[in-house]
Design a protein around this motif. Sequence first.
Motif, PDB file in Angstrom:
ATOM      1  N   HIS A   8      -2.447  34.282  21.176  1.00 10.68           N
ATOM      2  CA  HIS A   8      -3.450  33.223  21.312  1.00 10.68           C
ATOM      3  C   HIS A   8      -3.154  32.075  20.347  1.00 10.68           C
ATOM      4  N   MET A   9      -2.740  32.418  19.144  1.00 16.90           N
ATOM      5  CA  MET A   9      -2.411  31.392  18.143  1.00 16.90           C
ATOM      6  C   MET A   9      -1.222  30.545  18.593  1.00 16.90           C
ATOM      7  N   GLN A  10      -0.188  31.169  19.114  1.00 13.96           N
ATOM      8  CA  GLN A  10       0.988  30.422  19.582  1.00 13.96           C
ATOM      9  C   GLN A  10       0.633  29.497  20.739  1.00 13.96           C
ATOM     10  N   PHE A  11      -0.208  29.973  21.661  1.00 12.26           N
ATOM     11  CA  PHE A  11      -0.627  29.144  22.777  1.00 12.26           C
ATOM     12  C   PHE A  11      -1.391  27.919  22.264  1.00 12.26           C
ATOM     13  N   CYS A  12      -2.237  28.118  21.270  1.00 14.86           N
ATOM     14  CA  CYS A  12      -2.977  26.997  20.668  1.00 14.86           C
ATOM     15  C   CYS A  12      -2.021  25.963  20.083  1.00 14.86           C
ATOM     16  N   ARG A  13      -0.985  26.420  19.439  1.00 13.75           N
ATOM     17  CA  ARG A  13      -0.045  25.486  18.817  1.00 13.75           C
ATOM     18  C   ARG A  13       0.650  24.618  19.868  1.00 13.75           C
ATOM     19  N   HIS A  14       0.969  25.197  21.016  1.00 17.92           N
ATOM     20  CA  HIS A  14       1.577  24.403  22.085  1.00 17.92           C
ATOM     21  C   HIS A  14       0.602  23.344  22.603  1.00 17.92           C
ATOM     22  N   LEU A  15      -0.652  23.698  22.778  1.00 17.00           N
ATOM     23  CA  LEU A  15      -1.645  22.716  23.226  1.00 17.00           C
ATOM     24  C   LEU A  15      -1.803  21.584  22.210  1.00 17.00           C
ATOM     25  N   VAL A  16      -1.830  21.950  20.934  1.00 14.45           N
ATOM     26  CA  VAL A  16      -1.945  20.947  19.872  1.00 14.45           C
ATOM     27  C   VAL A  16      -0.754  19.987  19.906  1.00 14.45           C
ATOM     28  N   LEU A  17       0.445  20.530  20.095  1.00 12.80           N
ATOM     29  CA  LEU A  17       1.649  19.702  20.124  1.00 12.80           C
ATOM     30  C   LEU A  17       1.652  18.759  21.328  1.00 12.80           C
ATOM     31  N   ILE A  18       1.306  19.268  22.514  1.00  8.61           N
ATOM     32  CA  ILE A  18       1.287  18.416  23.710  1.00  8.61           C
ATOM     33  C   ILE A  18       0.272  17.296  23.546  1.00  8.61           C
ATOM     34  N   HIS A  19      -0.897  17.628  23.014  1.00  7.60           N
ATOM     35  CA  HIS A  19      -1.937  16.609  22.782  1.00  7.60           C
ATOM     36  C   HIS A  19      -1.437  15.526  21.832  1.00  7.60           C
ATOM     37  N   GLN A  20      -0.731  15.906  20.793  1.00 12.57           N
ATOM     38  CA  GLN A  20      -0.205  14.921  19.844  1.00 12.57           C
ATOM     39  C   GLN A  20       0.875  14.055  20.494  1.00 12.57           C
ATOM     40  N   CYS A  21       1.709  14.671  21.346  1.00 13.30           N
ATOM     41  CA  CYS A  21       2.795  13.924  21.985  1.00 13.30           C
ATOM     42  C   CYS A  21       2.282  12.881  22.968  1.00 13.30           C
ATOM     43  N   VAL A  22       1.288  13.239  23.773  1.00 12.74           N
ATOM     44  CA  VAL A  22       0.867  12.318  24.846  1.00 12.74           C
ATOM     45  C   VAL A  22      -0.286  11.415  24.445  1.00 12.74           C
ATOM     46  N   ASN A  23      -1.073  11.819  23.449  1.00  8.36           N
ATOM     47  CA  ASN A  23      -2.231  11.009  23.057  1.00  8.36           C
ATOM     48  C   ASN A  23      -2.125  10.450  21.643  1.00  8.36           C
ATOM     49  N   GLY A  24      -1.124  10.908  20.888  1.00  4.08           N
ATOM     50  CA  GLY A  24      -0.956  10.411  19.526  1.00  4.08           C
ATOM     51  C   GLY A  24      -2.083  10.813  18.603  1.00  4.08           C
ATOM     52  N   LYS A  25      -2.779  11.900  18.915  1.00  3.38           N
ATOM     53  CA  LYS A  25      -3.900  12.368  18.096  1.00  3.38           C
ATOM     54  C   LYS A  25      -3.653  13.793  17.647  1.00  3.38           C
TER      55      LYS A  25
END
Length: 336
Positions: free
Chosen positions: A119-136
């Motif tokens: 679950h933690m690893q999946f969260c990290r991927h979501l966090v990374l994608i959000h930062q890449c496409v939204n800059g947040k």
Amino acid sequence: MDYIAFCKNYYAVTNLPLNLVNDDGVLYSSLGDLLGIPAANPIGIYPSKYNPEFRAQDPDIVYGAVLVEATGYYIMLGPAFSFPPDDELIRRYMHECASPLSLREEIAEALCSIPPLSHMQFCRHLVLIHQCVNGKQITVSELMMQKSEYHFRLEEQHIEAITENLEQERLHKSYRLEQEVYAAIRQGSPESLKASLLSLDTGIYDGKLAQTPLRQTKNLFISTAAKATALGTIPGGMDSERAYQLMDLYIQECEKMQAIDTIQALQYTMLMDLCQKTGEYQVPHGISSEVNDCINFIRSRVNTAIRAWQKSAAISAFPTRPIFRIYSESIMIRHL
């Protein structure tokens, strides 16, 4: 940004599938592109106060949604699994996506190539994608604390399941009976353990820990191993490092098995072995904490030369406990 190219590159690097969707449907799908079939979006898109967030219908098949702000696009991460998918999980995935049965072999191969994620690893991927496409940026902790629609649906399902279990009298193993098992291990008494295990093996409901019988059996094994170690072997006198290493070895052996009856047999063997070894490490009743420290110190260094103890920083770390020095020195003298 070319979001389709981003999805393709992300999948190529991580082997985690992505879908790019909007109100018109699926614009790109990693698995659809791989298999050469039209892709479906089994979890839909809908407004939410969270971005990113978890979305799923099946607790064993997890998705995440990242809204690309000001575009109307959603990047869907998934499917993802916490363990390699078996036949039952593949069947449920195909049912969610309304996939044709003729492609079952190809779909199974694609799903089995997805790396299992915690679950933690999946969260990290979501966090990374959000930062890449939204800059947040959002922290993993913030993401895990979300009360999304998915979690509300899970709570409703849990309430329904609890009600159904009570109505059908499916009750978990009683606390008292489990405590008898771990007390027998703690005392190093195989005969008492056998009697307690017979009491537990009377059709009492084990609880549902997974969607498939094999995973259910493995999860119960892991839970039992952890509790037997924490509540039995360590309080019974075995040093914690040895106890946890033994537990890890049994769990690793369990994960290799693919038959329920062999896992259940291994669980019985594990409990009896832990009980017997705890008896061998039994600490006499009434000893002081200082002497107990000495015993654990010696047990954890059985492969170390006795003379090396004299130079050990561990002994000098107990200046306020002269009994520790006396006991250790007496043991060393016997072996010199």
